[in-house]
Write a protein that holds these residues in place. Structure first.
Motif, PDB file in Angstrom:
ATOM      1  N   PHE A  88     -30.239  32.129  66.969  1.00  0.00           N
ATOM      2  CA  PHE A  88     -30.042  33.449  66.384  1.00  0.00           C
ATOM      3  C   PHE A  88     -30.694  34.483  67.295  1.00  0.00           C
ATOM      4  O   PHE A  88     -31.748  34.236  67.890  1.00  0.00           O
ATOM      5  CB  PHE A  88     -30.648  33.512  64.985  1.00  0.00           C
ATOM      6  CG  PHE A  88     -29.850  32.764  63.951  1.00  0.00           C
ATOM      7  CD1 PHE A  88     -28.807  33.388  63.293  1.00  0.00           C
ATOM      8  CD2 PHE A  88     -30.134  31.447  63.649  1.00  0.00           C
ATOM      9  CE1 PHE A  88     -28.058  32.715  62.344  1.00  0.00           C
ATOM     10  CE2 PHE A  88     -29.394  30.752  62.705  1.00  0.00           C
ATOM     11  CZ  PHE A  88     -28.346  31.394  62.053  1.00  0.00           C
ATOM     12  N   PRO A 108     -28.123  37.469  59.596  1.00  0.00           N
ATOM     13  CA  PRO A 108     -27.113  37.641  58.535  1.00  0.00           C
ATOM     14  C   PRO A 108     -27.594  38.571  57.425  1.00  0.00           C
ATOM     15  O   PRO A 108     -27.948  38.122  56.327  1.00  0.00           O
ATOM     16  CB  PRO A 108     -26.913  36.209  58.026  1.00  0.00           C
ATOM     17  CG  PRO A 108     -28.231  35.541  58.268  1.00  0.00           C
ATOM     18  CD  PRO A 108     -28.796  36.149  59.518  1.00  0.00           C
ATOM     19  N   THR A 148     -18.473  23.469  63.511  1.00  0.00           N
ATOM     20  CA  THR A 148     -18.935  24.652  62.777  1.00  0.00           C
ATOM     21  C   THR A 148     -19.078  24.343  61.285  1.00  0.00           C
ATOM     22  O   THR A 148     -18.532  23.356  60.780  1.00  0.00           O
ATOM     23  CB  THR A 148     -17.957  25.816  62.963  1.00  0.00           C
ATOM     24  OG1 THR A 148     -16.660  25.425  62.468  1.00  0.00           O
ATOM     25  CG2 THR A 148     -17.838  26.196  64.426  1.00  0.00           C
ATOM     26  N   ILE A 170     -21.302  30.288  63.885  1.00  0.00           N
ATOM     27  CA  ILE A 170     -21.988  31.283  63.059  1.00  0.00           C
ATOM     28  C   ILE A 170     -22.013  30.828  61.604  1.00  0.00           C
ATOM     29  O   ILE A 170     -21.348  29.866  61.223  1.00  0.00           O
ATOM     30  CB  ILE A 170     -21.289  32.656  63.163  1.00  0.00           C
ATOM     31  CG1 ILE A 170     -19.859  32.570  62.605  1.00  0.00           C
ATOM     32  CG2 ILE A 170     -21.257  33.138  64.619  1.00  0.00           C
ATOM     33  CD1 ILE A 170     -19.143  33.902  62.547  1.00  0.00           C
ATOM     34  N   LEU A 195     -26.783  26.810  66.050  1.00  0.00           N
ATOM     35  CA  LEU A 195     -26.078  27.997  65.579  1.00  0.00           C
ATOM     36  C   LEU A 195     -26.436  29.200  66.435  1.00  0.00           C
ATOM     37  O   LEU A 195     -27.599  29.386  66.813  1.00  0.00           O
ATOM     38  CB  LEU A 195     -26.433  28.270  64.119  1.00  0.00           C
ATOM     39  CG  LEU A 195     -26.030  27.160  63.129  1.00  0.00           C
ATOM     40  CD1 LEU A 195     -26.592  27.461  61.747  1.00  0.00           C
ATOM     41  CD2 LEU A 195     -24.521  27.023  63.064  1.00  0.00           C
ATOM     42  N   SER A 196     -25.455  30.024  66.732  1.00  0.00           N
ATOM     43  CA  SER A 196     -25.663  31.221  67.542  1.00  0.00           C
ATOM     44  C   SER A 196     -25.043  32.401  66.810  1.00  0.00           C
ATOM     45  O   SER A 196     -23.821  32.526  66.722  1.00  0.00           O
ATOM     46  CB  SER A 196     -25.034  31.047  68.931  1.00  0.00           C
ATOM     47  OG  SER A 196     -25.216  32.189  69.719  1.00  0.00           O
ATOM     48  N   ASP A 197     -25.903  33.268  66.295  1.00  0.00           N
ATOM     49  CA  ASP A 197     -25.421  34.355  65.441  1.00  0.00           C
ATOM     50  C   ASP A 197     -26.467  35.452  65.420  1.00  0.00           C
ATOM     51  O   ASP A 197     -27.621  35.241  65.811  1.00  0.00           O
ATOM     52  CB  ASP A 197     -25.173  33.813  64.026  1.00  0.00           C
ATOM     53  CG  ASP A 197     -24.248  34.699  63.201  1.00  0.00           C
ATOM     54  OD1 ASP A 197     -23.891  35.790  63.673  1.00  0.00           O
ATOM     55  OD2 ASP A 197     -23.914  34.295  62.073  1.00  0.00           O
ATOM     56  N   THR A 198     -26.085  36.622  64.960  1.00  0.00           N
ATOM     57  CA  THR A 198     -27.058  37.671  64.702  1.00  0.00           C
ATOM     58  C   THR A 198     -27.638  37.466  63.308  1.00  0.00           C
ATOM     59  O   THR A 198     -27.174  36.605  62.544  1.00  0.00           O
ATOM     60  CB  THR A 198     -26.408  39.056  64.806  1.00  0.00           C
ATOM     61  OG1 THR A 198     -25.278  39.118  63.908  1.00  0.00           O
ATOM     62  CG2 THR A 198     -25.931  39.322  66.224  1.00  0.00           C
TER      63      THR A 198
END
Length: 482
Positions: A224, A205, A154, A179, A200-203
């Motif tokens: 994302f 930002p 990360t 994230i 990367l795996s995220d909503t």
């Protein structure tokens, strides 16, 4: 054996042989040049291991050995030159980028590198392992580039554990997961954030909108996901001029509020000249290119939301981004017409709306885009004649293929008389002529039924003679006021 260093050379304070013809090894005896402040050997043909004797250059301020064929195993105590550079307490510029034979992992002690360090470039080597969290100790650092390596794990939350001077952070083309760390909010000077081509795996930002100077945001080719719209926040992104969210899993409607907040793209900014430059790679006009970024603004502005799951109509406010150079919304599920407001995108050079479900006519207002070089409207549901004039006369049939309802040059399908004469939709009423006639009839009801019906009939049969409408409206106002 290497030749001894003469007394005259020992007194040297600056060696600048960048873009030069140097070949062979970098001799360990270079550590004898103890007065050296600048060692710039950028882009030569140097080979062999980087000597730890560089640590003897205690007055060294600039070390650039990038773009060579030098080697080092950073994780080995016997051949790691980075550890030796801890002795160079004045070092402010360090670059060993684009030396693919530099391998291993960054030592944990890298945070002790130099309290004066401002520029650190380790891009395009073969470095693996995790990014050390102690780089957050570099209080004065402005430029950090770890791109094009094999970093995993990360992004450390301590990158910006407290406020610092970081302006450029590039981590693209690695194997990073997880994230984006919330501590990036502390990087109040951050102008460029590039994390493209990772895992990367995220909503989305939204909180990055708190960064008052953010110019470039590149999240391309990650995992994302979710909607970009967020009614709970109102973060401005007012300085943002390059945004690349392509090749992710974003869904939902295109965010009207997001486009409304891009204030720096709505008017031509008048920034001062700056020598300090960054660069960022973006795909535009079908190829990946490197764009230079001034300290205060990018030279090229773009929005790329392609290859996601966006649906719904394109917001009209996109047409307010008058300083935008490239717009790519391709490979989504967008529907509805192209907003005629796109005719206001005066600086636009590239427009890609291909592979969507867009419909309606191509607005004639787009012929106002005199700088347009690339146009891709293929694989949609557009109908009617293709506009003519200016740049539109330069595009070939490839720009319009797989739109069965289109006709006219450069396609082989000719337009019928009905297709040529069909009036274009008006942006205000979305092509609903009945709504316009209803407004006229209601106005006529207040000041004379016959007058209102007559106006509606004339408008319906002649296609809105605006000069007549304005004349009658003026007369009606005069009657009412009297």
């Amino acid at each position: 054996m290497y030749a001894p260093v003469s007394r005259d050379l020992i007194l040297l304070e600056k060696v600048n042989i960048s873009w030069g013809p140097l070949e062979g090894y970098l001799p360990p005896s270079i550590g004898n040049l103890t007065r050296l402040r600048i060692l710039d050997l950028f882009r030569n043909s140097l080979t062999g291991r980087i000597s730890f004797t560089l640590g003897n250059l205690r007055d060294l301020q600039v070390l650039d050995i990038s773009d060579n064929d030098l080697s080092s195993t950073l994780s080995s105590s016997k051949s790691s030159f980075l550890s030796s550079l801890e002795n160079c307490r004045f070092l402010s510029y360090l670059s060993f980028a684009r030396n693919p034979l530099i391998s291993g992992y960054l030592p944990a002690s890298i945070g002790n590198q130099s309290s004066s360090l401002r520029h650190f470039d380790a891009s395009s080597c073969n470095i693996s392992g995790r990014i050390p969290g102690d780089i957050g100790k570099w209080n004065l650092v402005e430029y950090v580039d770890f791109s094009g390596n094999q970093f995993s794990g990360t992004i450390p939350d301590r990158v910006c554990v407290r406020k610092n001077n970081l302006r450029y952070l590039s981590l693209h083309e690695n194997q990073l997961e997880g994230i984006l760390p919330l501590s990036l909010i502390n990087c109040s000077e951050l102008q460029v954030l590039n994390v493209a081509n990772n895992n990367l795996s995220d909503t989305f930002p939204h909180w990055l909108g708190l960064l008052p100077k953010l110019l470039v945001l590149v999240l391309r080719s990650n995992k994302f996901h979710g909607s970009i719209q967020d009614s709970l926040t109102n973060f401005s992104f007012s300085k943002l001029q390059m945004v690349d969210l392509s090749h992710n899993d974003f869904t939902g409607l295109l965010p009207t509020e997001f486009f409304q907040n891009l204030k720096s793209l709505k008017e031509e900014a008048n920034y001062g000249y700056a020598d300090y430059q960054y660069s960022v790679n973006l795909t535009t006009k079908g190829v990946e290119r490197e764009f230079k970024i001034k300290e205060l603004r990018p030279i090229f502005s773009c929005i790329d939301l392609s290859d996601n799951g966006f649906h719904g109509e394109i917001p009209k406010v996109v047409g307010e981004l008058r300083s935008l150079h490239a717009l790519n919304l391709s490979h989504n599920s967008l529907t509805g017409p192209i907003p005629p407001s796109f005719g206001n995108l005066a600086a636009l050079e590239s427009l890609d709306l291909s592979f969507n479900k867009l419909s309606g006519r191509i607005p004639s207002q787009l012929t106002n885009l005199t700088f347009l070089e690339v146009l891709r409207f293929s694989n949609n549901n557009f109908v009617g004649p293709i506009p003519h004039g200016k740049q539109f006369d330069t595009f070939d049939s490839y720009s319009y293929q797989e739109n069965l309802g289109l006709c006219g040059f450069p396609l082989s399908k000719e337009c019928s008389n009905d297709e040529r004469s069909e009036p274009e939709q008006d942006e205000e009423d979305n092509g609903n002529g009945i709504a316009f006639i209803w407004k006229v009839a209601m106005m006529g009801y207040g000041c004379g039924m016959v007058l209102g019906i007559s106006m509606a009939y004339i408008v319906f049969t002649t296609g809105r003679p605006w000069w007549l409408v304005r004349m009658i409206e003026r007369d009606l106002r005069n009657k009412v006021s009297s």
